[in-house]
Design an enzyme around this catalytic site. Structure first.
Site, PDB file in Angstrom:
ATOM      1  N   TRP A  58       0.834  -1.218   0.000  1.00  0.00           N
ATOM      2  CA  TRP A  58       0.000   0.000   0.000  1.00  0.00           C
ATOM      3  C   TRP A  58       0.854   1.248   0.000  1.00  0.00           C
ATOM      4  CZ3 TRP A  58      -4.988   2.010   0.670  1.00  0.00           C
ATOM      5  CH2 TRP A  58      -5.065   3.267   1.262  1.00  0.00           C
ATOM      6  N   ASN A  73       0.403   5.654   0.548  1.00  0.00           N
ATOM      7  CA  ASN A  73      -0.370   6.888   0.616  1.00  0.00           C
ATOM      8  C   ASN A  73       0.573   8.081   0.472  1.00  0.00           C
ATOM      9  OD1 ASN A  73      -0.490   5.579   3.510  1.00  0.00           O
ATOM     10  ND2 ASN A  73      -0.867   7.696   4.008  1.00  0.00           N
ATOM     11  N   ASP A  74       0.579   9.002   1.390  1.00  0.00           N
ATOM     12  CA  ASP A  74       1.215  10.313   1.166  1.00  0.00           C
ATOM     13  C   ASP A  74       2.647  10.265   0.600  1.00  0.00           C
ATOM     14  OD1 ASP A  74      -0.913  10.452   2.879  1.00  0.00           O
ATOM     15  OD2 ASP A  74       0.177  11.446   4.496  1.00  0.00           O
ATOM     16  N   GLN A  93       4.548   7.046   2.171  1.00  0.00           N
ATOM     17  CA  GLN A  93       3.913   6.185   3.175  1.00  0.00           C
ATOM     18  C   GLN A  93       3.695   4.813   2.548  1.00  0.00           C
ATOM     19  OE1 GLN A  93       2.491   7.339   6.730  1.00  0.00           O
ATOM     20  NE2 GLN A  93       4.545   7.871   6.057  1.00  0.00           N
ATOM     21  N   ASP A 116       3.017  15.165  10.851  1.00  0.00           N
ATOM     22  CA  ASP A 116       3.364  15.520   9.467  1.00  0.00           C
ATOM     23  C   ASP A 116       4.214  16.791   9.350  1.00  0.00           C
ATOM     24  OD1 ASP A 116       1.642  13.390   9.090  1.00  0.00           O
ATOM     25  OD2 ASP A 116      -0.059  14.629   8.448  1.00  0.00           O
TER      26      ASP A 116
END
Ligand code: FRU
Length: 548
Positions: free
Chosen positions: A128, A130-131, A147, A257
């Site tokens: 997977w 993400n960001d 990520q 973040d």
């Protein structure tokens, strides 16, 4: 023996039997680069631990396949060569015997050839994403950290994955950069180059690449520092991590973040950090000790803060602050306080999320280049999610005032080969011309449509509404849109179709959106312009090269 005692004993036996059959371990002496692990989405997630010399080396959760795997994932163990790893698993241990080491990743020969693999967007080999994290240009290379769950196609076990590119278009995946540790999993963050050795991590003439990330546990998120002296390949975590622990101050788990940059006028570092209900500003002289300065409410996750010239005039600038959804404020910034003056506005909607911009782009280039995560499902694939096309952000004066403009960077042009251009077609003509492209897995289409009798018009792809323009209600795909020429009956769109995604840039990037490509298989209409008597003033079709 009374009945209750008997029942308790029986239950204990059952439990004991059960537990012992649902855990196990295996030891492997590492002689190769990778451990290949079978995954089945049918299995529950359970904890796996690697131990060397009696010390925990890695721990994560995985759905280890007891029987036939859905796919294989890999763990890079090259750093452990010569050592014996004890692999313990808390779940169904049947899959332990299937784990094997090899110098090749399982199924490596099929990577990037999979049916639903996006052809001109970055995706990861397995697992997977993400960001985007730590976007940085250094020594001729663009680094994309991200990520990553290396062990499953769903979110978990956050690591920082890593890829590099010389042109922001072709990417080479490198080994994981940051692994979870005793402080938590590796949530989003950023990176800088410490040219002046303010942190003291540099080695002679080699400046450190310094990363800022959030270490996350279910009940706490703290900010940490790591540095690399080999262009992001291997990382050393700062031994006094975390450098910011602000849970108590905000009475919130949501502090994460960090986005760090050098503030030249003040000669100090700035960190924008999302804390509970907005973005805080911290400053530092040495990247290790951080002072809280200020806070702007109204943002959630993944802060960004950067300065841009207005209409290209370097003497007339504004600062842009945005959060994960990309809605932004314009304002001024004195190195410690961001003062909002306008907004919040949006520039892009749809599947884009958690976009970040590159640091350390040379002054001679001067662009603000962004990559956003595309929240796109890769159906049936051993990988999931993707990065959207890299874009350049600029500020331009519009009829509403200064706004953020977003267009794919010029480097993407190398991907596109013009196939056809037509002018002034009826929608029926245009639909006929596009018939030969029904089977294309990827395509770029530029078009300008002109309305005359209809108040709404658009462009479908096998029933999916790529453009649904309501001139009367002033919406595109349901979102408010008012063209610069108020009385315009025209709309221009630059459309990028890949196997699983669609990105649309309207009227030169003044508004853009992205969506999953979801053709309806029952729908036979293919590409389809619609709207009463519309004119397709311009229609350009481009073939798209694969980046793999
Ligand atoms: C945004 C986000 C970040 C966090 C990361 C975890 O998508 O929720 O706030 O750091 O993802 O994967």
């Amino acid at each position: 023996m009374n009945l209750i005692l008997k029942i308790t004993l029986a239950v204990n036996l059952m439990l004991f039997g059960c537990l012992s059959s649902f855990a196990g371990d295996v030891s492997i002496k590492i002689t190769k680069k990778y451990l290949n692990l079978p995954v089945s989405q049918k299995e529950n997630r359970s904890k796996m631990t690697f131990e060397t010399d009696g010390k925990q080396e890695r721990t994560f959760v995985i759905r280890l396949a007891g029987d036939a795997p859905d796919y294989w994932v890999f763990a890079d163990v090259s750093a452990l060569k010569g050592k014996t790893i004890k692999i313990s698993y808390d779940g169904n241990p049947d899959g332990l015997a299937k784990i094997y080491q090899d110098d090749k990743k399982a199924d490596e020969d099929t990577f990037y050839k999979e049916k639903n693999r996006p052809q001109y967007h970055f995706t990861t080999q397995r697992g997977w994403i993400n960001d985007p994290n730590g976007l940085i240009f250094y020594d001729g290379e663009y680094h994309l950290f991200y990520q990553h769950n290396p062990y499953e196609r769903e979110w978990e076990n956050m690591h920082w994955g890593h890829a590099v590119s010389k042109d922001l278009v072709h990417w080479q995946q490198l080994p994981e950069a940051l692994y979870p540790d005793h402080l938590g999993t590796m949530f989003s963050g950023s990176a800088v180059i410490d040219y002046d050795n303010t942190a003291g991590f540099n080695n002679g003439n080699t400046p450190a690449m310094v990363a800022f990330y959030t270490a996350a546990t279910p009940d706490k998120q703290t900010q940490c520092v790591a540095y690399s002296l080999d262009k992001g390949l291997t990382w050393t975590k700062y031994d006094k991590n975390p450098v910011i622990d602000s849970k108590a101050k905000w009475n919130s788990v949501d502090t994460r973040d960090p986005k760090v940059f050098w503030y030249k006028p003040g000669g100090h570092w700035v960190m924008a950090l999302n804390e509970r209900d907005g973005h805080s500003i911290y400053t530092s002289k040495n990247l290790k000790d951080w002072n809280y300065e200020s806070h702007v409410t109204g943002f959630w996750e993944c802060p960004e803060l950067f300065e841009l010239p207005i209409d290209g005039d370097k003497n007339n600038t504004k600062w842009v602050m945005y959060g994960a959804t990309g809605t932004y404020m314009l304002g001024s910034f004195d190195g410690k306080v961001f003062t909002p003056e306008a907004g919040k506005y949006f520039y892009s909607t749809g599947d884009i999320y958690a976009a970040q911009t590159f640091t350390n782009i040379p002054d001679s280039d001067g662009r603000r280049i962004q990559i956003g995560w595309g929240r796109i499902q890769q159906a049936g694939m051993p990988f999931n999610g993707m990065m959207l096309l890299p874009t350049e952000l600029t500020l331009r004066t519009t009829k509403e005032g200064v706004r953020l403009i977003n267009v794919p960077i010029r480097e993407t042009e190398q991907l596109f080969e013009p196939v056809h251009q037509w002018k002034s077609l009826s929608s029926d003509d245009a639909n006929n011309k596009l018939k030969e492209f029904y089977a294309a897995d990827r395509l770029r289409i530029k078009t300008t449509i002109k309305l005359s009798h209809a108040t709404s018009a658009g462009f479908n792809f096998f029933g999916q509404r790529i453009i649904d323009y309501d001139m009367n209600g002033n919406t595109i795909n349901g979102v408010f849109y008012s063209p610069q020429d108020r009385s315009s009956m025209e709309l221009t769109a630059d459309i990028f179709i890949d196997r699983t995604s669609i990105e649309v840039f309207i009227d030169g990037g003044i508004y853009s959106y992205s969506m999953e490509r979801k053709p309806n298989n029952d729908n036979k209409e293919g590409f389809h312009f619609w709207g009463n008597n519309i004119e397709v003033k311009n229609l350009e079709v481009y073939a798209v090269k694969s980046i793999w």
